[in-house]
Design a protein around this motif. Structure first.
Motif, PDB file in Angstrom:
ATOM      1  N   GLU A  20      46.121  18.595  -3.899  1.00 23.78           N
ATOM      2  CA  GLU A  20      47.159  18.630  -2.657  1.00 23.78           C
ATOM      3  C   GLU A  20      46.277  18.114  -1.374  1.00 23.78           C
ATOM      4  OE1 GLU A  20      48.637  22.281   0.283  1.00 23.78           O
ATOM      5  OE2 GLU A  20      48.371  22.455  -1.907  1.00 23.78           O
ATOM      6  N   TRP A  21      47.171  17.198  -0.663  1.00 21.14           N
ATOM      7  CA  TRP A  21      46.454  16.546   0.274  1.00 21.14           C
ATOM      8  C   TRP A  21      46.295  17.603   1.611  1.00 21.14           C
ATOM      9  CZ3 TRP A  21      43.698  12.116   0.290  1.00 21.14           C
ATOM     10  CH2 TRP A  21      44.277  11.191  -0.955  1.00 21.14           C
ATOM     11  N   ARG A  22      45.113  17.469   2.306  1.00 18.88           N
ATOM     12  CA  ARG A  22      45.356  18.465   3.329  1.00 18.88           C
ATOM     13  C   ARG A  22      44.446  17.718   4.519  1.00 18.88           C
ATOM     14  NH1 ARG A  22      44.888  24.628   1.951  1.00 18.88           N
ATOM     15  NH2 ARG A  22      45.807  24.636  -0.135  1.00 18.88           N
ATOM     16  N   PRO A  23      44.875  18.199   5.822  1.00 22.99           N
ATOM     17  CA  PRO A  23      44.068  17.460   6.758  1.00 22.99           C
ATOM     18  C   PRO A  23      42.483  17.837   6.955  1.00 22.99           C
ATOM     19  CG  PRO A  23      45.575  19.391   7.699  1.00 22.99           C
ATOM     20  CD  PRO A  23      45.624  19.297   6.114  1.00 22.99           C
ATOM     21  N   THR A  24      41.885  16.767   7.056  1.00 21.74           N
ATOM     22  CA  THR A  24      40.488  16.997   7.126  1.00 21.74           C
ATOM     23  C   THR A  24      39.942  17.238   8.532  1.00 21.74           C
ATOM     24  OG1 THR A  24      40.108  14.685   7.590  1.00 21.74           O
ATOM     25  CG2 THR A  24      39.969  15.272   5.194  1.00 21.74           C
ATOM     26  N   GLY A  25      38.486  17.909   8.634  1.00 25.36           N
ATOM     27  CA  GLY A  25      38.154  17.988   9.940  1.00 25.36           C
ATOM     28  C   GLY A  25      38.821  19.338  10.490  1.00 25.36           C
ATOM     29  N   CYS A  26      38.959  20.354   9.432  1.00 25.39           N
ATOM     30  CA  CYS A  26      39.425  21.899   9.910  1.00 25.39           C
ATOM     31  C   CYS A  26      38.042  22.325  10.376  1.00 25.39           C
ATOM     32  CB  CYS A  26      39.974  22.455   8.638  1.00 25.39           C
ATOM     33  SG  CYS A  26      41.314  21.825   8.021  1.00 25.39           S
ATOM     34  N   ALA A  27      38.369  23.111  11.378  1.00 18.57           N
ATOM     35  CA  ALA A  27      37.172  23.867  12.111  1.00 18.57           C
ATOM     36  C   ALA A  27      36.470  24.868  11.089  1.00 18.57           C
ATOM     37  CB  ALA A  27      37.812  24.647  13.193  1.00 18.57           C
ATOM     38  N   SER A  28      37.051  25.526  10.218  1.00 13.53           N
ATOM     39  CA  SER A  28      36.366  26.467   9.621  1.00 13.53           C
ATOM     40  C   SER A  28      36.894  26.026   7.974  1.00 13.53           C
ATOM     41  CB  SER A  28      36.315  27.768  10.035  1.00 13.53           C
ATOM     42  OG  SER A  28      36.160  28.074  11.109  1.00 13.53           O
ATOM     43  N   PRO A  29      36.514  25.158   7.317  1.00 15.87           N
ATOM     44  CA  PRO A  29      36.540  25.004   6.022  1.00 15.87           C
ATOM     45  C   PRO A  29      36.233  25.935   4.920  1.00 15.87           C
ATOM     46  CG  PRO A  29      35.020  23.370   6.464  1.00 15.87           C
ATOM     47  CD  PRO A  29      35.334  24.124   7.685  1.00 15.87           C
ATOM     48  N   LEU A  30      35.206  26.844   5.387  1.00 12.43           N
ATOM     49  CA  LEU A  30      34.876  27.883   4.304  1.00 12.43           C
ATOM     50  C   LEU A  30      35.113  29.169   5.163  1.00 12.43           C
ATOM     51  CD1 LEU A  30      31.288  26.010   3.393  1.00 12.43           C
ATOM     52  CD2 LEU A  30      33.342  26.293   2.044  1.00 12.43           C
ATOM     53  N   VAL A  31      35.802  30.057   4.132  1.00 14.55           N
ATOM     54  CA  VAL A  31      36.121  31.426   4.883  1.00 14.55           C
ATOM     55  C   VAL A  31      35.394  32.553   4.177  1.00 14.55           C
ATOM     56  CG1 VAL A  31      38.079  33.034   5.255  1.00 14.55           C
ATOM     57  CG2 VAL A  31      38.347  30.363   5.605  1.00 14.55           C
ATOM     58  N   TRP A  32      34.674  33.280   4.989  1.00 21.46           N
ATOM     59  CA  TRP A  32      34.045  34.548   4.254  1.00 21.46           C
ATOM     60  C   TRP A  32      34.871  35.421   3.530  1.00 21.46           C
ATOM     61  CZ3 TRP A  32      33.714  39.747   5.155  1.00 21.46           C
ATOM     62  CH2 TRP A  32      32.797  40.360   4.567  1.00 21.46           C
ATOM     63  N   ARG A  33      34.543  35.816   2.438  1.00 17.76           N
ATOM     64  CA  ARG A  33      35.128  36.730   1.510  1.00 17.76           C
ATOM     65  C   ARG A  33      34.424  37.908   0.896  1.00 17.76           C
ATOM     66  NH1 ARG A  33      39.457  35.647   3.575  1.00 17.76           N
ATOM     67  NH2 ARG A  33      40.906  34.109   3.072  1.00 17.76           N
ATOM     68  N   GLY A  34      33.114  38.026   1.214  1.00 16.35           N
ATOM     69  CA  GLY A  34      32.200  39.204   0.783  1.00 16.35           C
ATOM     70  C   GLY A  34      30.985  38.818   0.552  1.00 16.35           C
ATOM     71  N   ASP A  35      30.097  39.664   0.411  1.00 16.59           N
ATOM     72  CA  ASP A  35      28.661  39.315   0.047  1.00 16.59           C
ATOM     73  C   ASP A  35      27.871  40.763  -0.321  1.00 16.59           C
ATOM     74  OD1 ASP A  35      27.284  40.801   2.562  1.00 16.59           O
ATOM     75  OD2 ASP A  35      28.352  39.372   3.522  1.00 16.59           O
ATOM     76  N   ASP A  36      26.704  40.453  -0.755  1.00 13.05           N
ATOM     77  CA  ASP A  36      26.097  41.678  -1.226  1.00 13.05           C
ATOM     78  C   ASP A  36      24.613  41.727  -0.250  1.00 13.05           C
ATOM     79  OD1 ASP A  36      24.839  39.594  -2.779  1.00 13.05           O
ATOM     80  OD2 ASP A  36      24.932  40.905  -4.630  1.00 13.05           O
ATOM     81  N   ILE A  37      24.483  41.223   0.566  1.00 14.31           N
ATOM     82  CA  ILE A  37      23.256  41.186   1.402  1.00 14.31           C
ATOM     83  C   ILE A  37      22.766  42.496   1.747  1.00 14.31           C
ATOM     84  CG2 ILE A  37      22.416  40.534   3.779  1.00 14.31           C
ATOM     85  CD1 ILE A  37      24.526  38.487   3.988  1.00 14.31           C
TER      86      ILE A  37
END
Length: 116
Positions: A20-37
């Motif tokens: 799917e074509w999506r616009p580039t240059g998005c402010a936050s292309p990676l969204v946090w979903r969880g961690d085990d820090i």
């Protein structure tokens, strides 16, 4: 002139997937979903979703290297957890080393005091 995408057949491609074509240059292309820090004796894993909706798992060092691409809430969550568990001595040595390399980039700002 418009160049239509090529049609692939099973004989010309090993993997056929949806694109799917999506616009580039998005402010936050990676969204946090969880961690085990700080929650075990192994290096932490941080889960981020990319613009394609794919869940990506990263180490602390990898996530901090991608910090400019992680959403503000998620980066704040990661930094807060790293700061907390570094202070209590509960971070894995690899995670602690990655945090120490960049912690000066995330100063604690005092929001209350005499000079406000």
């Amino acid at each position: 002139m418009y160049n239509a995408p090529r049609t692939l057949s099973a004989s010309t491609a090993e993997i056929i997937g949806y694109s799917e074509w999506r616009p580039t240059g998005c402010a936050s292309p990676l969204v946090w979903r969880g961690d085990d820090i700080g929650l075990g004796d192994k290096p932490a894993i941080i889960h981020l979703v990319d613009n394609s909706g794919c869940l990506r798992s990263h180490t602390v060092a990898e996530t901090l290297a991608l910090r400019g691409s992680v959403d503000a809430y998620g980066l704040g969550r990661v930094v807060s957890a790293l700061r907390l568990f570094a202070g209590t001595g509960e971070l894995h040595p690899d995670d602690l080393a990655a945090w120490r390399e960049v912690e000066d980039e995330f100063p604690v700002i005092e929001l209350c005091g005499r000079d406000l």
